[in-house]
Design an enzyme around this catalytic site. Structure first.
Site, PDB file in Angstrom:
ATOM      1  N   LYS A  47      22.695 -23.080  14.395  1.00 55.35           N
ATOM      2  CA  LYS A  47      23.753 -22.683  13.466  1.00 55.35           C
ATOM      3  C   LYS A  47      25.013 -22.161  14.149  1.00 55.35           C
ATOM      4  O   LYS A  47      26.034 -21.988  13.501  1.00 55.35           O
ATOM      5  CB  LYS A  47      23.231 -21.668  12.450  1.00 55.35           C
ATOM      6  CG  LYS A  47      22.094 -22.169  11.588  1.00 55.35           C
ATOM      7  CD  LYS A  47      22.367 -23.445  10.800  1.00 55.35           C
ATOM      8  CE  LYS A  47      23.499 -23.345   9.830  1.00 55.35           C
ATOM      9  NZ  LYS A  47      23.351 -24.294   8.690  1.00 55.35           N
TER      10      LYS A  47
HETATM   11  N1  PMP Z   1      16.067 -24.293  11.148  1.00 61.03           N
HETATM   12  C1  PMP Z   1      16.497 -23.017  11.108  1.00 61.03           C
HETATM   13  C2  PMP Z   1      15.675 -21.965  11.794  1.00 61.03           C
HETATM   14  C3  PMP Z   1      17.689 -22.687  10.438  1.00 61.03           C
HETATM   15  O1  PMP Z   1      18.099 -21.407  10.385  1.00 61.03           O
HETATM   16  C4  PMP Z   1      18.415 -23.713   9.780  1.00 61.03           C
HETATM   17  C5  PMP Z   1      19.681 -23.381   9.049  1.00 61.03           C
HETATM   18  N2  PMP Z   1      19.550 -22.952   7.746  1.00 61.03           N
HETATM   19  C6  PMP Z   1      17.913 -25.020   9.819  1.00 61.03           C
HETATM   20  C7  PMP Z   1      16.751 -25.282  10.536  1.00 61.03           C
HETATM   21  C8  PMP Z   1      18.546 -26.157   9.046  1.00 61.03           C
HETATM   22  O2  PMP Z   1      19.820 -26.530   9.434  1.00 61.03           O
HETATM   23  P1  PMP Z   1      20.881 -27.059   8.369  1.00 61.03           P
HETATM   24  O3  PMP Z   1      21.418 -25.865   7.634  1.00 61.03           O
HETATM   25  O4  PMP Z   1      21.927 -27.715   9.224  1.00 61.03           O
HETATM   26  O5  PMP Z   1      20.229 -28.015   7.451  1.00 61.03           O
END
Ligand code: PMP
Length: 337
Positions: A47
């Site tokens: 992130k």
């Molecule tokens: N894994 C973790 C540990 C996260 O914090 C996030 C972000 N919410 C994601 C995966 C998924 O990423 P995205 O928001 O780009 O879908």
């Protein structure tokens, strides 16, 4: 071989993460499974990229003035990324988070200097949901922007412009498949779009945890969830702006047990300590690899995301009591209490 990069700006430490060949998953799939080491970002998660792109976009649009505040609702990792980027650029941070997320993330946000507001977890339709709460706080503050990671497509642009071209170059222009789970959907949608722009034949698969509605959406067109998951940061019930037009070719649904099995194996066999979304992603990548191999593509190369560090979950995933309280298998080296 020494291949250590030098940077003149701390923000340039975001992205350009290594890609590593995962031997257990590759053996299980019968083809190459590669993991993008997003835990190597300064905030220890994928992130950081979204945080940097969202803040740069707000600056470019003239919405964020010197000394301003960035407000966001987040499961934690986006807040950590925002707090670091905001510190580097002279902004303040207010983070709203559901109070069922890991203690480590809350402690980390406070340690980084963010103002933390916690709210009870609730449905998105509830005006007290953390996303709506963060929007109201931003609206009521002077010189503040709402990052709005779910529906602000600066988030997925981070992956179109950085993650996807990095994977493409790291695999020397031959990628057969990519998969990951969705929280905001920025990663799956942005990497999917970025890789398809290089080669439209790259197979993009959504890997969904239980309790999320996207597996069903991409399989049947209906947003419908089944079961539950303890995975943090993933599991989406709606088509966010970042998920609109996501080029999804196929989808897998992965249980927490299966994800945890890979979390345990990656730690014990390969020395990688990761969060559960990474384990679920790797399980999805093995499923995608097997699908390609079954079609006769024994030389397939599949990439996925190793989203964040397991150090963020010492009180949950790596705690025997917590695992047992969720009726999940306890890693055998943790003992029973
Ligand atoms: N894994 C973790 C540990 C996260 O914090 C996030 C972000 N919410 C994601 C995966 C998924 O990423 P995205 O928001 O780009 O879908």
């Amino acid at each position: 071989m020494i291949n250590a990069p030098v940077r003149s700006d701390t923000l340039d430490l975001i992205g350009n993460t290594p890609l590593v060949l995962l031997s257990g998953p590759s053996e299980a799939a019968g083809c190459e499974i590669w993991g993008k080491c997003e835990f190597a970002n300064p905030g220890a998660s994928v992130k950081d990229r979204a945080a940097l792109w969202i803040i740069r976009d707000a600056e470019a649009r003239g919405e964020l003035q010197p000394g301003g505040t960035v407000v966001e609702g987040t499961a934690g990792n986006t807040g950590i990324g925002i707090a670091l980027v905001a510190n580097a650029l002279g902004y303040k941070t207010v983070i709203v988070m559901p109070d069922n997320q890991s203690r480590e993330k809350m402690d980390t946000l406070r340690a980084l200097g963010a103002e933390l507001v916690t709210v009870p977890p609730t449905k998105f339709a509830d005006p007290n949901h953390f996303v709506h709460t963060s929007r109201r706080i931003a609206e009521d503050m002077e010189n503040a922007v709402w990052a709005n990671q779910f529906d602000n497509v600066a988030n997925r642009r981070a992956h179109i412009e950085s993650t996807a071209p990095e994977i493409w170059e790291q695999l020397e222009g031959r990628v057969d498949g990519f998969t990951c789970a969705a929280g905001t959907g920025g990663t799956i949608s942005g990497v999917g779009m970025g890789l398809k722009a290089m080669d439209e034949n790259v197979r993009i698969a959504l890997t969904d945890p239980h309790g999320a509605a996207l597996y069903s959406y991409f399989a049947t067109g209906e947003l419908k969830s089944e079961g539950t998951s303890v995975a943090e940061g993933i599991g989406q019930g709606r088509i966010t702006a970042n998920l609109e037009d996501a080029p999804i070719d196929t989808q897998f649904r992965i249980s927490d047990e299966e994800g945890l099995e890979w979390v345990a194996r990656l730690l014990r066999e390969e020395g990688l300590c990761l969060g559960l979304s990474s384990g679920i992603n790797v399980a999805g990548a093995v499923a995608l690899g097997r699908q390609l191999v079954a079609e006769g593509r024994q030389d397939a190369r599949v990439a996925t995301i190793l989203c964040d560090t397991g150090f963020r979950y010492l009180s949950t995933l790596y705690n025997a009591e917590w695992l047992a309280s969720k009726n999940l298998p306890v890693f055998d080296w943790l003992g029973s209490s």
